[in-house]
Every structure is written in structure tokens, then in C-alpha cells.
Design an enzyme around this catalytic site. Structure first.
Site, PDB file in Angstrom:
ATOM      1  N   GLU A   1      -4.933  -8.889   0.689  1.00 13.96           N
ATOM      2  CA  GLU A   1      -5.520  -8.833   2.039  1.00 13.96           C
ATOM      3  C   GLU A   1      -7.019  -8.680   1.882  1.00 13.96           C
ATOM      4  OE1 GLU A   1      -4.004  -5.568   4.413  1.00 13.96           O
ATOM      5  OE2 GLU A   1      -1.920  -6.085   3.989  1.00 13.96           O
TER       6      GLU A   1
ATOM      7  N   GLU B   1       0.821  -1.218   0.000  1.00 13.02           N
ATOM      8  CA  GLU B   1       0.000   0.000   0.000  1.00 13.02           C
ATOM      9  C   GLU B   1       0.862   1.278   0.000  1.00 13.02           C
ATOM     10  OE1 GLU B   1      -3.229  -0.305   2.855  1.00 13.02           O
ATOM     11  OE2 GLU B   1      -4.064  -2.020   1.780  1.00 13.02           O
TER      12      GLU B   1
END
Ligand SMILES: *[C@@H]1O[C@H](CO)[C@@H](O)[C@H](O)[C@H]1NC(C)=O
Ligand SMILES: *[C@@H]1O[C@H](CO)[C@@H](O)[C@H](O)[C@H]1NC(C)=O
Length: 309
Positions: free
Chosen positions: A228, A119
Site C-alpha cells: 500500500e 498489518e
């Protein structure tokens, strides 16, 4: 969900025939907060081994993860999705040093692939072209490293992980272009979705990410995983999302099993509850309750998927 959306989801997902694979995101700190030992990892992998032989970790040098987990995973017949932190120079150097030092001690097959950044684009730590450069530099670095059997790490896929919405944003294309593998994270929970809409929203998010990646790279030229996803079992509700065992079980059945049934690979966040994580403010009291197993490695809910339905 609109019918046209559902149709495009099915046409995108059905490009892959096999049932999607399953892995788990794995924390590297024990309940006390200390770095996990080889013995902690042995127990972790033993608990996971009925469901997978793949785990994802976020860094090579933090907590000496590659040094300690690498040989344990190899011994247990697991492979690792190895994260590398590219976001500041000192950390990136330590990560590279860990690769250079510890990859030669294990087999090439133990490190299934390497993801640079987790991220990093979402947090705006790096531009997409700087991330692309970091991916290229790791690919170059490992090509000069041999494994314990004398095989070059050249060919081990290198890519990155980011949030689905950042991948969909056209600005991420320079990183996607540089990547052999892209993982998309998608949390209906953090979008404040109702339980009823959580799986639809998840499919829609992943469909958009996959569509962007496939149009940039072509269907056969990229390895795709959901990096995720999951649902917490305890803690404060976030907008319309409520943590509970029942809701986590429903998300598993309706979202994770369903998308695997369409051939999409999923890394579930996360293997074990992380008791060491602090309660800070607002909804962060969910952070220690994302485990599919509790912090004593007891499975919290049923992971069977009925793929025939
Ligand atoms: C890796 O193996 C190749 C082929 O055996 C060899 O030519 C090369 O020198 C080795 N590289 C390192 C860094 O050991
Ligand atoms: C359901 O999710 C979709 C996709 O994220 C979103 O556009 C829509 O507003 C949501 N519907 C409801 C009723 O929350």
C-alpha cells in the site's frame, strides 16, 4: 537525502532489472456500504484494465469476496492477491472455509498469491511467530486443494503484508522466514512528510524494508511488493502532509513511478474512493479520498510514467 543513502537505495533496487509491476488495492464495499456484486466488480476491473491485470483484496470470506470476485477476475483476465485474516480464530476459520469452498471453482493462476494478515504485526494482533505459523497453516491447507483444472494450489506463494517500520524491526523475522512473499506498506502521508520530502522518505522506508527482507531471505528467495502506498486527494492535512490532487499527482510521478523505474513492484492504495467510509474524528476525513479513481470510477489524475528519464 544523504548521498550514501541514495547509493544504497540504487544498489539494492538495481538487483531487479525490469520495471516494477503495478496493481491496485481494491475495496469490497460499494458506495452504499453494501458488499460489491459481481456486476460492481466487472465495472471495477474494466476501469482498471488499461493499467493493470492485478488487484489486491484483504479477505476471502468478508463480503464473500473470493466467491464473487474470483470468477469475475478470471473472466476478465485478472489475477488476485488474496488476503486472509488470521487474527481471531472464528474469522480465520471462515477464511479457511472460503479457500476450501471457492478455490476449486477457479484456476490456480487467478489467485497469484495469498497474504496472511494485513498489518497484523503493526497492530500487535499476533506475534511474528504466530503469524509465521498462520502462514505455514495456509500453505498446508491450499496444498490439499485442487483448482478447476485439477491442479494443486501447492506452490502458490503465501506470505504477509505489514508496515515497513515493523518489517525493519528485527522482531518480525519469524514471519519473514515463513513467508514466500512479503508486502511492505509505506505512507509518507501518515508520517506527516512535506510534499518536498515525501518521495525521499518513501524510498528510504522501502529501502530499509527491502534490505531487511533480502538479508533474511536472500535476493532470489522472496517476492516483494509495496502493498500500500498513495496520497489522498481531499481531507484535512496531517502534520506537514496536505491532501490535494496536485500532491497526489506529484507523489504518483516522483515516488510511485520512480520506484517502479528501479524495478520495485507497487500496489497503489487504492483503486476507488470509498464513499461509505465514515468521517469520524481528526484526520479520518481523508479515508474516503484515497482513490486513484473517484467513486464513480473516473480517473482523478494522470498515471503515465516516463521510465526513460
Ligand atoms: C487433486 O488432484 C490429484 C491429482 O489429480 C488427486 O490425486 C487428488 O486426489 C486431488 N485432490 C482433491 C482434494 O481433489
Ligand atoms: C525527510 O525524510 C527522512 C526519511 O524519512 C527523514 O529522516 C527526514 O527528517 C525528513 N526531512 C525533513 C526535512 O522533513
Amino acid at each position: 537525502m544523504r548521498f550514501s543513502t541514495l547509493l544504497s537505495i540504487i544498489s539494492i533496487f538495481s538487483s531487479v532489472n525490469a520495471i516494477g509491476d503495478l496493481a491496485f488495492d481494491l475495496g469490497v464495499q460499494a458506495n452504499s456500504g453494501a458488499c460489491k456484486t459481481a456486476s460492481d466488480y466487472k465495472s471495477d476491473l474494466a476501469a482498471l484494465s488499461s493499467y493493470t491485470s492485478k488487484v489486491r483484496v484483504y479477505a476471502a470470506s468478508d463480503c464473500n469476496t473470493l466467491q464473487i470476485l474470483g470468477p469475475v477476475a478470471e473472466e476478465a483476465g485478472f489475477s488476485i492477491f488474496l488476503g486472509i485474516w488470521p487474527t481471531d480464530d472464528a474469522h480465520f476459520s471462515s477464511e479457511k472455509a472460503a479457500l476450501t469452498t471457492y478455490l476449486p471453482a477457479i484456476k490456480k493462476s487467478t489467485v497469484e498469491l495469498i497474504t496472511v494478515g494485513s498489518e497484523a504485526l503493526y497492530r500487535q494482533d499476533l506475534t511474528a511467530s504466530a503469524l509465521g505459523d498462520a502462514i505455514d497453516s495456509i500453505r498446508d491447507l491450499i496444498a490439499d486443494i485442487n483448482d478447476s483444472e485439477g491442479n494443486s494450489y501447492s506452490g502458490t506463494p503465501v506470505g504477509f503484508v505489514d508496515s515497513w517500520n515493523v518489517l525493519v524491526d528485527g522482531g518480525s523475522l519469524p514471519a519473514i522466514s515463513a513467508a514466500d512473499v512479503v508486502f511492505a506498506n509505506a505512507f509518507s502521508y501518515w508520517q506527516g512528510q512535506t510534499q518536498q520530502n515525501a518521495s525521499y522518505s518513501f524510498f528510504d522506508d522501502i529501502m530499509q524494508a527491502l534490505q531487511t527482507i533480502q538479508s533474511a531471505k536472500g535476493e532470489t528467495d522472496i517476492t516483494f511488493w509495496i502493498g500500500e502506498t498513495g496520497w489522498p486527494t481531499e481531507g484535512t492535512a496531517f502534520e506537514s502532509s496536505t491532501p490535494s490532487l496536485d500532491n497526489a499527482q506529484s507523489f504518483w510521478n516522483d515516488a510511485i513511478c520512480a520506484i517502479r523505474g528501479w524495478g520495485v513492484n507497487v500496489i497503489a492504495f487504492e483503486a476507488f474512493d470509498e464513499d461509505w467510509k465514515p468521517d469520524t474524528s481528526g484526520t479520518s476525513d481523508v479515508e474516503k479520498h484515497w482513490g486513484i479513481w473517484d467513486s464513480s470510477r473516473n480517473l482523478k489524475y494522470d498515471l503515465s510514467c516516463n521510465f526513460s528519464s
